[in-house]
Design a protein around this motif. Structure first.
Motif, PDB file in Angstrom:
ATOM      1  N   ILE A  12       0.863  -1.173   0.000  1.00 27.22           N
ATOM      2  CA  ILE A  12       0.000   0.000   0.000  1.00 27.22           C
ATOM      3  C   ILE A  12       0.906   1.231   0.000  1.00 27.22           C
ATOM      4  CG2 ILE A  12      -0.187  -0.052   2.520  1.00 27.22           C
ATOM      5  CD1 ILE A  12      -3.007   1.051   0.186  1.00 27.22           C
ATOM      6  N   GLY A  13       0.611   2.191  -0.847  1.00 19.89           N
ATOM      7  CA  GLY A  13       1.426   3.397  -0.935  1.00 19.89           C
ATOM      8  C   GLY A  13       0.602   4.633  -0.629  1.00 19.89           C
ATOM      9  N   LEU A  14       1.136   5.534   0.189  1.00 23.11           N
ATOM     10  CA  LEU A  14       0.488   6.796   0.517  1.00 23.11           C
ATOM     11  C   LEU A  14       1.278   7.942  -0.102  1.00 23.11           C
ATOM     12  CD1 LEU A  14      -0.552   6.454   4.280  1.00 23.11           C
ATOM     13  CD2 LEU A  14      -1.859   5.913   2.220  1.00 23.11           C
ATOM     14  N   ILE A  15       0.586   8.781  -0.857  1.00 20.94           N
ATOM     15  CA  ILE A  15       1.212   9.926  -1.520  1.00 20.94           C
ATOM     16  C   ILE A  15       0.883  11.188  -0.736  1.00 20.94           C
ATOM     17  CG2 ILE A  15       1.311  11.294  -3.635  1.00 20.94           C
ATOM     18  CD1 ILE A  15       0.520   8.796  -5.174  1.00 20.94           C
ATOM     19  N   ALA A  77       6.448  12.891  -2.376  1.00 18.59           N
ATOM     20  CA  ALA A  77       6.908  11.839  -1.473  1.00 18.59           C
ATOM     21  C   ALA A  77       5.872  10.719  -1.409  1.00 18.59           C
ATOM     22  CB  ALA A  77       7.151  12.413  -0.081  1.00 18.59           C
ATOM     23  N   VAL A  78       6.344   9.475  -1.491  1.00 21.52           N
ATOM     24  CA  VAL A  78       5.476   8.301  -1.418  1.00 21.52           C
ATOM     25  C   VAL A  78       5.980   7.383  -0.305  1.00 21.52           C
ATOM     26  CG1 VAL A  78       4.554   6.311  -2.643  1.00 21.52           C
ATOM     27  CG2 VAL A  78       5.009   8.431  -3.898  1.00 21.52           C
ATOM     28  N   LYS A  79       5.064   6.994   0.582  1.00 21.48           N
ATOM     29  CA  LYS A  79       5.385   6.071   1.668  1.00 21.48           C
ATOM     30  C   LYS A  79       4.768   4.721   1.340  1.00 21.48           C
ATOM     31  CE  LYS A  79       5.135   5.692   6.720  1.00 21.48           C
ATOM     32  NZ  LYS A  79       4.599   6.349   7.961  1.00 21.48           N
ATOM     33  N   VAL A  80       5.586   3.692   1.208  1.00 25.53           N
ATOM     34  CA  VAL A  80       5.121   2.367   0.806  1.00 25.53           C
ATOM     35  C   VAL A  80       5.252   1.405   1.971  1.00 25.53           C
ATOM     36  CG1 VAL A  80       5.470   0.430  -0.775  1.00 25.53           C
ATOM     37  CG2 VAL A  80       5.732   2.780  -1.599  1.00 25.53           C
ATOM     38  N   ARG A  81       4.206   0.593   2.179  1.00 24.26           N
ATOM     39  CA  ARG A  81       4.197  -0.367   3.271  1.00 24.26           C
ATOM     40  C   ARG A  81       3.793  -1.736   2.731  1.00 24.26           C
ATOM     41  NH1 ARG A  81       3.121  -4.237   7.141  1.00 24.26           N
ATOM     42  NH2 ARG A  81       2.769  -3.394   9.227  1.00 24.26           N
ATOM     43  N   SER A  82       4.625  -2.739   2.960  1.00 28.99           N
ATOM     44  CA  SER A  82       4.286  -4.095   2.567  1.00 28.99           C
ATOM     45  C   SER A  82       3.243  -4.656   3.519  1.00 28.99           C
ATOM     46  CB  SER A  82       5.539  -4.982   2.590  1.00 28.99           C
ATOM     47  OG  SER A  82       5.186  -6.340   2.439  1.00 28.99           O
ATOM     48  N   VAL A  83       2.317  -5.459   2.990  1.00 29.66           N
ATOM     49  CA  VAL A  83       1.347  -6.135   3.843  1.00 29.66           C
ATOM     50  C   VAL A  83       1.677  -7.617   3.954  1.00 29.66           C
ATOM     51  CG1 VAL A  83      -0.497  -4.481   3.446  1.00 29.66           C
ATOM     52  CG2 VAL A  83      -0.273  -6.436   1.915  1.00 29.66           C
ATOM     53  N   GLY A  84       2.889  -7.970   3.623  1.00 29.28           N
ATOM     54  CA  GLY A  84       3.335  -9.335   3.803  1.00 29.28           C
ATOM     55  C   GLY A  84       2.861 -10.266   2.714  1.00 29.28           C
ATOM     56  N   SER A 131       3.728 -12.994   7.907  1.00 28.35           N
ATOM     57  CA  SER A 131       2.619 -12.357   7.214  1.00 28.35           C
ATOM     58  C   SER A 131       2.462 -10.902   7.593  1.00 28.35           C
ATOM     59  CB  SER A 131       1.309 -13.108   7.524  1.00 28.35           C
ATOM     60  OG  SER A 131       1.400 -14.431   7.063  1.00 28.35           O
ATOM     61  N   GLY A 132       3.337 -10.379   8.426  1.00 30.78           N
ATOM     62  CA  GLY A 132       3.294  -8.965   8.746  1.00 30.78           C
ATOM     63  C   GLY A 132       2.167  -8.568   9.662  1.00 30.78           C
ATOM     64  N   VAL A 133       1.715  -9.438  10.571  1.00 35.26           N
ATOM     65  CA  VAL A 133       0.603  -9.100  11.438  1.00 35.26           C
ATOM     66  C   VAL A 133       1.083  -8.669  12.809  1.00 35.26           C
ATOM     67  CG1 VAL A 133      -1.594  -9.971  12.362  1.00 35.26           C
ATOM     68  CG2 VAL A 133      -0.781 -10.778  10.180  1.00 35.26           C
ATOM     69  N   ASP A 134       2.393  -8.552  13.001  1.00 33.79           N
ATOM     70  CA  ASP A 134       2.905  -8.197  14.313  1.00 33.79           C
ATOM     71  C   ASP A 134       3.166  -6.714  14.442  1.00 33.79           C
ATOM     72  OD1 ASP A 134       4.930  -8.046  12.525  1.00 33.79           O
ATOM     73  OD2 ASP A 134       6.404  -9.156  13.689  1.00 33.79           O
ATOM     74  N   GLY A 135       2.719  -5.904  13.491  1.00 40.30           N
ATOM     75  CA  GLY A 135       2.899  -4.463  13.585  1.00 40.30           C
ATOM     76  C   GLY A 135       4.088  -3.950  12.822  1.00 40.30           C
ATOM     77  N   GLU A 136       5.048  -4.817  12.516  1.00 40.22           N
ATOM     78  CA  GLU A 136       6.224  -4.395  11.770  1.00 40.22           C
ATOM     79  C   GLU A 136       6.087  -4.849  10.328  1.00 40.22           C
ATOM     80  OE1 GLU A 136       8.619  -2.487  12.766  1.00 40.22           O
ATOM     81  OE2 GLU A 136       7.727  -2.306  14.752  1.00 40.22           O
ATOM     82  N   ALA A 137       6.456  -3.977   9.413  1.00 38.89           N
ATOM     83  CA  ALA A 137       6.330  -4.306   7.990  1.00 38.89           C
ATOM     84  C   ALA A 137       7.370  -5.338   7.590  1.00 38.89           C
ATOM     85  CB  ALA A 137       6.513  -3.041   7.151  1.00 38.89           C
ATOM     86  N   PRO A 138       6.968  -6.496   7.075  1.00 33.42           N
ATOM     87  CA  PRO A 138       7.941  -7.475   6.592  1.00 33.42           C
ATOM     88  C   PRO A 138       8.594  -6.982   5.322  1.00 33.42           C
ATOM     89  CG  PRO A 138       5.734  -8.170   5.993  1.00 33.42           C
ATOM     90  CD  PRO A 138       5.591  -6.923   6.830  1.00 33.42           C
TER      91      PRO A 138
END
Length: 270
Positions: A12-15, A77-84, A131-138
């Motif tokens: 997911i990316g936030l602009i 600026a784009v902030k990208v977060r993996s969801v695992g 799977s990235g469910v612990d709060g930290e982005a894998p």
């Protein structure tokens, strides 16, 4: 919505549009004359910043017209977060902008025993680092020196039939909630987009499923509170009207209006 692979969206990316900056359209001294179209112009260097210390030659009329015809370019600026290990089916801000709702489907190989029967429990926030469910982005799998063509030739991972509704903190993009119990059966080549909604300060969450049902969860109680039957095909979208009515749209070409009042169709849990 974006991805670390060409096949499926798993990020997911936030602009941040507050810091948007338009690029200055100048002439690249390495280009001899204006190209015939905007794409060639970009490839040849029109619209790019000149090298440090290089002087811009004066523009003739033809070159000035070519530059004026180019669409504006912007840096942001784009902030990208993996969801695992899961594919994102839809993304939605909640009403006050504090939470992002993501409907997802895990990859089939990431479905461990801890997920079996999770739908009956309603949906807990479970620790699952892979799977990235612990709060930290894998971190997505390293591409190394793999070319884009090699990435295209790699098969996309198979998808589980279970779905997971993730809640992300809009500021940190940490996962703060996971709710499941709904299902999807389309293949990895064209997974259906299933849209969600929320109300009452995101205390209530709703989604459809490819199993023809509508699901409603209570966020703070972390449990599934309604499984609504009435459609005969996959339910693609739900929408709350803010005044006690929930609408669901399905491939059966019907829109059902569910009421939260006593004796309503919404009491027909199945």
């Amino acid at each position: 919505m974006t991805g670390s692979t060409p096949h499926l969206c798993n990020e997911i990316g936030l602009i941040d549009l507050s810091g948007i900056c338009q690029r200055r359209q100048v002439w690249n001294a390495g280009a001899a004359r204006p190209p015939e179209n905007a794409i060639a112009a970009v490839e040849e260097g029109f619209g790019a910043e000149p090298p440090a210390g290089a002087e811009e030659p004066p523009l003739d009329h033809e070159l000035a017209e070519a530059l004026a015809a180019l669409p504006p370019s912007f840096d942001v600026a784009v902030k990208v977060r993996s969801v695992g290990d899961r594919v994102v089916l839809s993304a939605k801000w909640n009403a006050n902008g504090s939470i992002i709702l993501l409907n997802t489907r895990p990859y089939a190989y990431s479905q461990g025993g801890s997920r079996a029967g999770a739908g009956e429990r309603g949906g807990d926030v479970r620790s699952a680092t892979s799977s990235g469910v612990d709060g930290e982005a894998p971190q997505p799998p390293s591409r190394g020196s793999i070319s884009f063509q090699e990435l295209l030739e790699r098969p996309a991972p198979d998808l589980s039939t279970t779905m997971e509704l993730l809640l992300l903190d809009a500021n940190s993009l940490d996962i703060i909630g996971l709710f499941d119990g709904h299902f999807a059966f389309t293949t990895k080549e064209s997974p259906f987009l299933i849209f969600t909604d929320e109300w009452a300060n995101s205390d209530f969450l709703a989604s459809g499923g490819e199993d023809h049902r509508v699901y409603v969860w209570h966020r703070r109680h972390r449990r599934l509170i309604r499984r609504l039957c009435g459609h005969t095909e996959p339910v693609n979208a739900v929408s709350w009207n803010g005044n006690g009515l929930l609408a669901s749209a399905s491939d059966d070409k019907q829109i059902i209006i569910w009421s939260t009042g006593a004796g309503s169709r919404a009491d027909c849990d199945c």
